[in-house]
Design a protein around this motif. Structure first.
Motif, short mmCIF file in Angstrom:
data_model
loop_
_atom_site.label_atom_id
_atom_site.label_comp_id
_atom_site.label_asym_id
_atom_site.label_seq_id
_atom_site.Cartn_x
_atom_site.Cartn_y
_atom_site.Cartn_z
N SER A 89 114.49 24.08 -34.88
CA SER A 89 115.27 23.78 -35.66
C SER A 89 114.39 22.99 -37.08
N THR A 118 120.60 20.56 -39.20
CA THR A 118 120.14 20.50 -37.69
C THR A 118 121.57 20.43 -36.74
N ASN A 138 113.60 20.13 -32.60
CA ASN A 138 113.84 19.88 -33.84
C ASN A 138 112.63 19.34 -34.55
N VAL A 161 117.99 13.05 -37.42
CA VAL A 161 117.70 14.10 -36.71
C VAL A 161 117.00 13.71 -35.42
N SER A 181 111.78 16.31 -30.20
CA SER A 181 111.46 16.49 -31.74
C SER A 181 109.90 16.63 -31.61
#
Ligand code: NAP
Ligand code: COA
Length: 268
Positions: A89, A118, A138, A161, A181
């Motif tokens: 994402s 997200t 992410n 996020v 992430s």
């Protein structure tokens, strides 16, 4: 070399810049790749490019601010390629502006693309994630943990996020889904750098601040995403991983001072 043959990889925001670079890496590693962004033209061009690399590729136009559009896109990917092994994402919006020079809608536009978007991506993809086994990534930014001038909207959004990454790593871990992430540093040939480092002087100042002495490449980020989605990372989840040549350890000060000068110039 990593191999993702017969794996399904969905990259949201995967029609330009870093995210398209990630899609390319997975395509070269044999994956079936699906990309999403707003512009149908960009989607078509990205799919054509990924097919030219030998991948089965498809795409859909959707705005991550609109949940139902993402649901339709994800359903179409599942119908053609099966359950998702990897979800990336990475759709985002950014422009440099002081908080008090932004309308409420300006601030909200970045929150809605980066953070709410997200959440939408993860929620729309969830029914189709391979359980156990899926890797969700992410694409965050150093703004998530470094306060940066003219970036209050992005800092707030990307901090959210990363917290979402940690929350869903916990909630989805019991189903065998890993969530991480990736935090790119300054990456060459990107819209983000065009917007945040618009002059040669600023670009040089940034490179001077990277201990490894260079900007990152699309492949640096794509390789990291492939590692995180491979068996070699099977116990890594909930991590916020900078890929930035150690740049973020020094903070933003040098580039922000240069940006202060640019932003204080009178506008024509
Ligand atoms: P980019 O080329 O502008 O990529 C953004 C992508 O997201 C495009 O495919 C864009 O396509 C899509 N997108 C934007 N808004 C969207 C929306 N509302 N709905 C769906 N798709 C949307 O930018 P980039 O610089 O490569 O950045 C990519 C990611 O890396 C971002 O998450 C950014 O925060 C992160 N990052 C970049 C850097 C850097 O050095 N550039 C550093 C740290 C983090 P459409 O216009 O067709 O929608
Ligand atoms: N300074 C202050 N406000 C700004 C601005 C700037 N430089 N640029 C946009 N805005 C404001 C607009 O004025 C608008 O607010 P308003 O309705 O009160 O006037 C609001 O932000 C939304 O702008 P709009 O252009 O209508 O939004 P959009 O949904 O079409 O685009 C953006 C979203 C603004 C984030 C746009 O830059 C974008 O699409 N970015 C995607 C690509 C990108 O940013 N890549 C880099 C990723 S790191």
């Amino acid at each position: 070399m990593f191999t993702f043959e017969n794996k399904t990889v969905v990259v949201v925001g995967g029609t330009s810049g870093i995210n398209l670079g990630i899609a390319r890496c997975f395509a070269k590693a044999g994956a079936n790749v699906a990309v999403v962004s707003r512009s149908q033209e960009k989607v078509d061009a990205a799919v054509k490019e990924l097919k030219a690399l030998g991948a089965n590729a498809m795409g859909a136009s959707a705005d991550v601010r609109h949940f139902e559009e993402l649901v339709n896109a994800m359903d179409s990917f599942k119908d053609r390629f099966g359950e998702f092994d990897v979800l990336v994402s990475g759709a985002a919006g950014n422009f440099p502006a002081k908080a008090m020079d932004m309308s409420a809608n300006a601030f909200a536009s970045v929150i809605n693309i980066d953070l709410l978007g997200t959440f939408h991506v993860m929620k729309a993809a969830y029914p189709h994630l391979k359980k156990p086994g899926a890797s969700v990534i992410n694409i965050s930014a150093p703004q998530s943990y470094i306060a940066a001038d003219f970036q209050s909207h992005v800092c707030s959004a990307k901090a959210g996020v990363d917290m979402l990454t940690k929350n869903l790593a916990r909630e989805w871990g019991c189903e065998g889904v890993r969530v991480n992430s990736v935090v790119p540093g300054p990456i060459e040939a990107t819209e983000g750098m065009n917007r945040l480092a618009p002059t040669k002087a600023l670009q040089d100042a940034i490179i001077d601040n990277v201990p490894l002495g260079r900007n990152g490449t699309h492949e640096d980020i794509g390789n990291c995403c492939m590692f995180l989605s491979s068996q070699f990372a099977s116990y890594i989840s909930g991590v916020i991983l900078p890929v930035d040549g150690a740049w973020s350890l020094g903070g933003y000060s040098v580039s922000m001072n240069a940006m202060q000068n640019i932003m204080s110039q009178p506008k024509n």
